[in-house]
Design a protein around this motif. Structure first.
Motif, PDB file in Angstrom:
ATOM      1  N   VAL A  95       0.819  -1.050   0.114  1.00 22.20           N
ATOM      2  CA  VAL A  95       0.185  -0.042   0.011  1.00 22.20           C
ATOM      3  C   VAL A  95       0.932   1.182  -0.130  1.00 22.20           C
ATOM      4  CG1 VAL A  95      -0.131   0.063   2.315  1.00 22.20           C
ATOM      5  CG2 VAL A  95      -2.021   1.128   1.266  1.00 22.20           C
ATOM      6  N   ALA A  96       0.437   2.349  -0.783  1.00 21.42           N
ATOM      7  CA  ALA A  96       1.047   3.635  -0.604  1.00 21.42           C
ATOM      8  C   ALA A  96       0.125   4.435   0.149  1.00 21.42           C
ATOM      9  CB  ALA A  96       1.370   4.191  -2.088  1.00 21.42           C
ATOM     10  N   GLY A  97       0.770   5.619   0.926  1.00 23.49           N
ATOM     11  CA  GLY A  97      -0.108   6.607   1.679  1.00 23.49           C
ATOM     12  C   GLY A  97       0.684   7.641   1.880  1.00 23.49           C
ATOM     13  N   VAL A  98      -0.001   8.499   2.742  1.00 22.02           N
ATOM     14  CA  VAL A  98       0.711   9.791   3.180  1.00 22.02           C
ATOM     15  C   VAL A  98       0.046  10.227   4.646  1.00 22.02           C
ATOM     16  CG1 VAL A  98      -0.560  11.604   2.019  1.00 22.02           C
ATOM     17  CG2 VAL A  98       1.619  12.074   2.802  1.00 22.02           C
ATOM     18  N   LYS A  99       1.134  10.639   5.656  1.00 18.10           N
ATOM     19  CA  LYS A  99       0.467  11.160   6.814  1.00 18.10           C
ATOM     20  C   LYS A  99       0.885  12.606   6.462  1.00 18.10           C
ATOM     21  CE  LYS A  99       2.807  10.947  10.991  1.00 18.10           C
ATOM     22  NZ  LYS A  99       3.238  10.521  11.770  1.00 18.10           N
ATOM     23  N   TRP A 100       0.002  13.657   6.671  1.00 16.97           N
ATOM     24  CA  TRP A 100       0.301  14.944   6.579  1.00 16.97           C
ATOM     25  C   TRP A 100      -0.341  15.698   7.941  1.00 16.97           C
ATOM     26  CZ3 TRP A 100       1.904  19.208   4.357  1.00 16.97           C
ATOM     27  CH2 TRP A 100       1.322  20.366   4.359  1.00 16.97           C
ATOM     28  N   TYR A 101       0.610  16.620   8.278  1.00 16.74           N
ATOM     29  CA  TYR A 101       0.158  17.274   9.673  1.00 16.74           C
ATOM     30  C   TYR A 101       0.502  18.608   9.776  1.00 16.74           C
ATOM     31  CZ  TYR A 101       4.657  15.843  11.540  1.00 16.74           C
ATOM     32  OH  TYR A 101       6.157  16.104  12.016  1.00 16.74           O
ATOM     33  N   GLY A 102      -0.010  19.493  10.595  1.00 16.24           N
ATOM     34  CA  GLY A 102       0.560  20.776  10.947  1.00 16.24           C
ATOM     35  C   GLY A 102       0.973  20.851  12.644  1.00 16.24           C
ATOM     36  N   SER A 103       1.907  21.274  13.054  1.00 16.67           N
ATOM     37  CA  SER A 103       2.331  21.584  14.506  1.00 16.67           C
ATOM     38  C   SER A 103       2.706  22.560  14.773  1.00 16.67           C
ATOM     39  CB  SER A 103       3.506  20.539  14.376  1.00 16.67           C
ATOM     40  OG  SER A 103       4.110  20.366  15.797  1.00 16.67           O
ATOM     41  N   ASN A 104       2.114  23.029  16.009  1.00 14.10           N
ATOM     42  CA  ASN A 104       2.706  24.143  16.741  1.00 14.10           C
ATOM     43  C   ASN A 104       2.453  24.018  18.246  1.00 14.10           C
ATOM     44  OD1 ASN A 104       2.876  26.726  17.853  1.00 14.10           O
ATOM     45  ND2 ASN A 104       1.460  27.760  16.542  1.00 14.10           N
ATOM     46  N   ILE A 105       3.348  24.308  19.052  1.00 14.98           N
ATOM     47  CA  ILE A 105       3.433  23.767  20.481  1.00 14.98           C
ATOM     48  C   ILE A 105       2.313  24.625  21.289  1.00 14.98           C
ATOM     49  CG2 ILE A 105       5.431  25.399  21.172  1.00 14.98           C
ATOM     50  CD1 ILE A 105       6.488  22.887  22.928  1.00 14.98           C
ATOM     51  N   ASP A 106       2.041  25.955  20.449  1.00  8.42           N
ATOM     52  CA  ASP A 106       1.248  26.941  21.176  1.00  8.42           C
ATOM     53  C   ASP A 106      -0.121  26.193  21.109  1.00  8.42           C
ATOM     54  OD1 ASP A 106       3.057  28.490  21.937  1.00  8.42           O
ATOM     55  OD2 ASP A 106       2.907  29.937  20.047  1.00  8.42           O
ATOM     56  N   ASN A 107      -0.362  25.082  20.587  1.00  6.68           N
ATOM     57  CA  ASN A 107      -1.558  24.588  20.293  1.00  6.68           C
ATOM     58  C   ASN A 107      -2.339  24.165  21.549  1.00  6.68           C
ATOM     59  OD1 ASN A 107      -2.046  25.032  17.683  1.00  6.68           O
ATOM     60  ND2 ASN A 107      -1.643  22.682  17.226  1.00  6.68           N
ATOM     61  N   ARG A 108      -1.452  23.682  22.573  1.00  7.06           N
ATOM     62  CA  ARG A 108      -1.481  23.418  24.071  1.00  7.06           C
ATOM     63  C   ARG A 108      -2.423  24.323  24.666  1.00  7.06           C
ATOM     64  NH1 ARG A 108       4.301  20.394  24.720  1.00  7.06           N
ATOM     65  NH2 ARG A 108       3.749  18.500  23.284  1.00  7.06           N
ATOM     66  N   GLU A 109      -1.984  25.513  24.483  1.00  4.41           N
ATOM     67  CA  GLU A 109      -2.752  26.596  25.028  1.00  4.41           C
ATOM     68  C   GLU A 109      -4.197  26.850  24.745  1.00  4.41           C
ATOM     69  OE1 GLU A 109      -0.688  30.385  24.497  1.00  4.41           O
ATOM     70  OE2 GLU A 109       1.411  29.331  25.557  1.00  4.41           O
ATOM     71  N   LYS A 110      -4.604  26.043  23.661  1.00  2.00           N
ATOM     72  CA  LYS A 110      -6.002  26.179  23.172  1.00  2.00           C
ATOM     73  C   LYS A 110      -6.677  24.787  23.262  1.00  2.00           C
ATOM     74  CE  LYS A 110      -4.197  29.126  19.353  1.00  2.00           C
ATOM     75  NZ  LYS A 110      -4.311  29.219  17.772  1.00  2.00           N
ATOM     76  N   GLY A 111      -5.902  23.939  24.052  1.00  3.31           N
ATOM     77  CA  GLY A 111      -6.409  22.547  24.401  1.00  3.31           C
ATOM     78  C   GLY A 111      -6.393  21.597  23.128  1.00  3.31           C
ATOM     79  N   LEU A 112      -5.355  21.961  22.327  1.00  2.07           N
ATOM     80  CA  LEU A 112      -5.471  20.789  21.257  1.00  2.07           C
ATOM     81  C   LEU A 112      -4.009  20.346  21.073  1.00  2.07           C
ATOM     82  CD1 LEU A 112      -6.490  23.653  18.150  1.00  2.07           C
ATOM     83  CD2 LEU A 112      -7.711  21.428  19.049  1.00  2.07           C
ATOM     84  N   PRO A 113      -3.723  19.194  20.582  1.00  2.00           N
ATOM     85  CA  PRO A 113      -2.545  18.417  20.611  1.00  2.00           C
ATOM     86  C   PRO A 113      -1.614  19.513  19.784  1.00  2.00           C
ATOM     87  CG  PRO A 113      -4.245  17.109  19.629  1.00  2.00           C
ATOM     88  CD  PRO A 113      -5.048  18.407  19.642  1.00  2.00           C
ATOM     89  N   ARG A 114      -0.274  18.981  20.115  1.00  2.56           N
ATOM     90  CA  ARG A 114       0.805  19.731  19.301  1.00  2.56           C
ATOM     91  C   ARG A 114       0.742  19.574  17.854  1.00  2.56           C
ATOM     92  NH1 ARG A 114       5.610  18.123  17.481  1.00  2.56           N
ATOM     93  NH2 ARG A 114       5.185  16.062  18.599  1.00  2.56           N
ATOM     94  N   SER A 115       0.433  18.431  17.395  1.00 10.27           N
ATOM     95  CA  SER A 115       0.153  18.185  15.929  1.00 10.27           C
ATOM     96  C   SER A 115      -1.179  17.577  15.765  1.00 10.27           C
ATOM     97  CB  SER A 115       1.766  17.415  15.690  1.00 10.27           C
ATOM     98  OG  SER A 115       2.825  17.750  15.720  1.00 10.27           O
ATOM     99  N   ILE A 116      -1.608  17.780  14.407  1.00 11.59           N
ATOM    100  CA  ILE A 116      -2.794  17.424  14.196  1.00 11.59           C
ATOM    101  C   ILE A 116      -2.624  16.765  12.862  1.00 11.59           C
ATOM    102  CG2 ILE A 116      -5.274  18.133  13.693  1.00 11.59           C
ATOM    103  CD1 ILE A 116      -4.783  20.792  15.480  1.00 11.59           C
ATOM    104  N   HIS A 117      -2.909  15.591  12.801  1.00  6.88           N
ATOM    105  CA  HIS A 117      -2.557  14.627  11.926  1.00  6.88           C
ATOM    106  C   HIS A 117      -3.684  13.895  10.836  1.00  6.88           C
ATOM    107  CE1 HIS A 117       1.482  13.580  13.589  1.00  6.88           C
ATOM    108  NE2 HIS A 117       0.978  14.085  14.453  1.00  6.88           N
ATOM    109  N   LEU A 118      -3.577  13.783   9.650  1.00 10.33           N
ATOM    110  CA  LEU A 118      -4.401  13.129   8.835  1.00 10.33           C
ATOM    111  C   LEU A 118      -3.696  12.040   7.917  1.00 10.33           C
ATOM    112  CD1 LEU A 118      -7.468  13.560   7.922  1.00 10.33           C
ATOM    113  CD2 LEU A 118      -6.561  14.799   6.038  1.00 10.33           C
ATOM    114  N   ILE A 119      -4.466  11.065   7.780  1.00  8.72           N
ATOM    115  CA  ILE A 119      -3.982  10.035   7.006  1.00  8.72           C
ATOM    116  C   ILE A 119      -4.433   9.650   5.710  1.00  8.72           C
ATOM    117  CG2 ILE A 119      -3.025   7.547   6.939  1.00  8.72           C
ATOM    118  CD1 ILE A 119      -1.671   8.618   9.256  1.00  8.72           C
ATOM    119  N   VAL A 120      -3.965   9.635   4.598  1.00  3.64           N
ATOM    120  CA  VAL A 120      -4.632   9.287   3.147  1.00  3.64           C
ATOM    121  C   VAL A 120      -3.878   7.889   2.779  1.00  3.64           C
ATOM    122  CG1 VAL A 120      -5.253   9.708   0.752  1.00  3.64           C
ATOM    123  CG2 VAL A 120      -5.109  11.495   2.743  1.00  3.64           C
ATOM    124  N   LEU A 121      -4.788   6.791   2.431  1.00  6.45           N
ATOM    125  CA  LEU A 121      -4.340   5.469   1.802  1.00  6.45           C
ATOM    126  C   LEU A 121      -4.520   5.749   0.263  1.00  6.45           C
ATOM    127  CD1 LEU A 121      -4.827   3.013   4.366  1.00  6.45           C
ATOM    128  CD2 LEU A 121      -2.979   4.052   4.222  1.00  6.45           C
TER     129      LEU A 121
END
Length: 384
Positions: A95-121
């Motif tokens: 199988v082929a695919g990709v993980k795509w994510y954006g990351s910002n340590i300041d996300n934690r102050e907003k109650g979000l994970p540092r990185s937010i991930h999406l997977i496509v196969l």
């Protein structure tokens, strides 16, 4: 009657939200560890492709400048980036695919994970997407399952004590992996940059892992490492040795297993001495990093200890054969230790092949259980 010559041009894909990937077995750590062992053997044999001309690049990253004349452009900060990690994995996964994510340590102050991930196969022949899913738990579980599988093979059989350095999300999933690998664990020592994060992690352990009858807050890295049968170090942050936690080889218990998926410094003398076994998830990914970010890569690009080993190899100070692929250990091609009581240092860099393997496993579970939402890309392409 003649067969219909019209080809089926429909492209539909299965969408899986985070609750749906959980229902499809994303948090099955024991199974994830089994899959990661398969993946790492395939990688050691070479049945895979990743980004870059070497086919071993971690991926493609967008970073940001420290200043910009454009008011809308983000500025450099700890863990601020966008990253694509494409991969093909052979064997039964195919199988082929990709993980795509954006990351910002300041996300934690907003109650979000540092990185937010999406997977496509994607289908390996047509390139058509057939699955898209929430990727945060996938990334966390495959990251923890790799050292978990290694610990199942190499950690002391009767391990009792676990040292945690960096009490964040990465070490929560690592805790799941290590207790799966060694259910004998009953003592945990927790070291964080702030006591409040260590105490919060201790409360999490007390609530979710009652087998730990001794829970200690370690005020120093040394206190977390000494006398621990297993150590999991997972501290992220700014690049540069002054920002990395430090482990002295003299603190490490004989026969201990150290999982090292994040920034770390260690003394050169201990590294070169042969006192510890140096094992990597895949040597070639560190070679690729060193090509992309010339030495000293560990100091100026990424803080994984495997990249420090690669810097030493490139400088002619460490023999390349001293670093061993865990896939070769899994299939018996290489020994896990040179001698009994030798500590194991396990560098984990993370690879897109791990993402696509675990994502495909979860996708197959979802299909079998009727979980997810079918999305239509098209019935027929407007432009062919």
């Amino acid at each position: 009657m003649a067969a219909d010559p019209t080809p089926d041009t429909r492209i539909h894909m299965l969408y899986l939200s985070e609750p749906e990937v959980i229902a499809a077995g994303m948090k099955d750590m024991e199974r994830c560890m089994e899959v990661m062992e398969e993946v790492l053997v395939l990688v050691a044999k070479g049945d895979y492709r990743m980004a870059g001309s070497s086919a071993n690049s971690h991926g493609a990253q967008i970073g940001f400048p420290s200043s910009s004349p454009f008011p809308g452009m983000p500025l450099d900060a700890a863990d601020r980036r966008f990253m694509a990690m494409p991969a093909y994995l052979g064997g039964r996964f195919d199988v082929a695919g990709v993980k795509w994510y954006g990351s910002n340590i300041d996300n934690r102050e907003k109650g979000l994970p540092r990185s937010i991930h999406l997977i496509v196969l994607n289908d390996k022949e047509t390139g058509a997407p057939f699955a898209i899913m929430s990727g945060n738990l996938e990334s966390a579980y495959r990251t923890a399952a790799v050292p978990g599988a290694a610990a199942k093979k190499l950690a002391p059989v009767d391990a009792r004590s676990l040292g945690i350095i960096g009490p964040g999300a990465m070490n929560k999933s690592a805790l799941h992996a290590m207790t799966t690998a060694r259910p004998t664990l009953d003592t945990i020592r927790i070291n964080g940059r702030r006591r409040s994060t260590s105490e919060a992690f201790a409360a999490y352990v007390k609530e979710h892992y009652p087998q730990f009858t001794t829970i200690e807050i370690a005020d120093t890295v040394e206190a977390a490492v000494r006398d621990s049968d297993i150590v999991s170090e997972a501290v992220t942050g700014l690049v540069g040795s002054e920002n990395y936690p430090y482990i002295d080889g003299d603190w490490i218990k004989p026969g201990a297993f150290l999982s090292l998926p994040a920034n770390l410094r260690m003394d050169k003398e201990y590294t070169l001495s042969g006192k510890a076994r140096l094992i990597a998830d895949a040597k070639k990914i560190y070679e690729a990093w060193a090509e992309e970010y010339p030495s000293p890569s560990h100091e100026t690009a990424f803080g994984m200890i495997g990249l420090y080993w690669q810097d030493l190899i490139d400088a002619g100070e460490l023999d390349e054969s001293r670093v061993v692929n865990i896939g070769d250990v899994f299939d018996g091609t290489a020994a896990g230790r040179d001698f009994d009581e030798q500590p194991v240092l396990f560098s984990v860099g993370g690879m897109g092949v791990e993402d696509v393997a675990w994502a495909k496993t979860v996708y197959e579970n979802a299909l079998a259980q009727g979980i997810g939402t079918t999305l239509k890309l098209w019935d027929a392409p407007d432009l062919a």
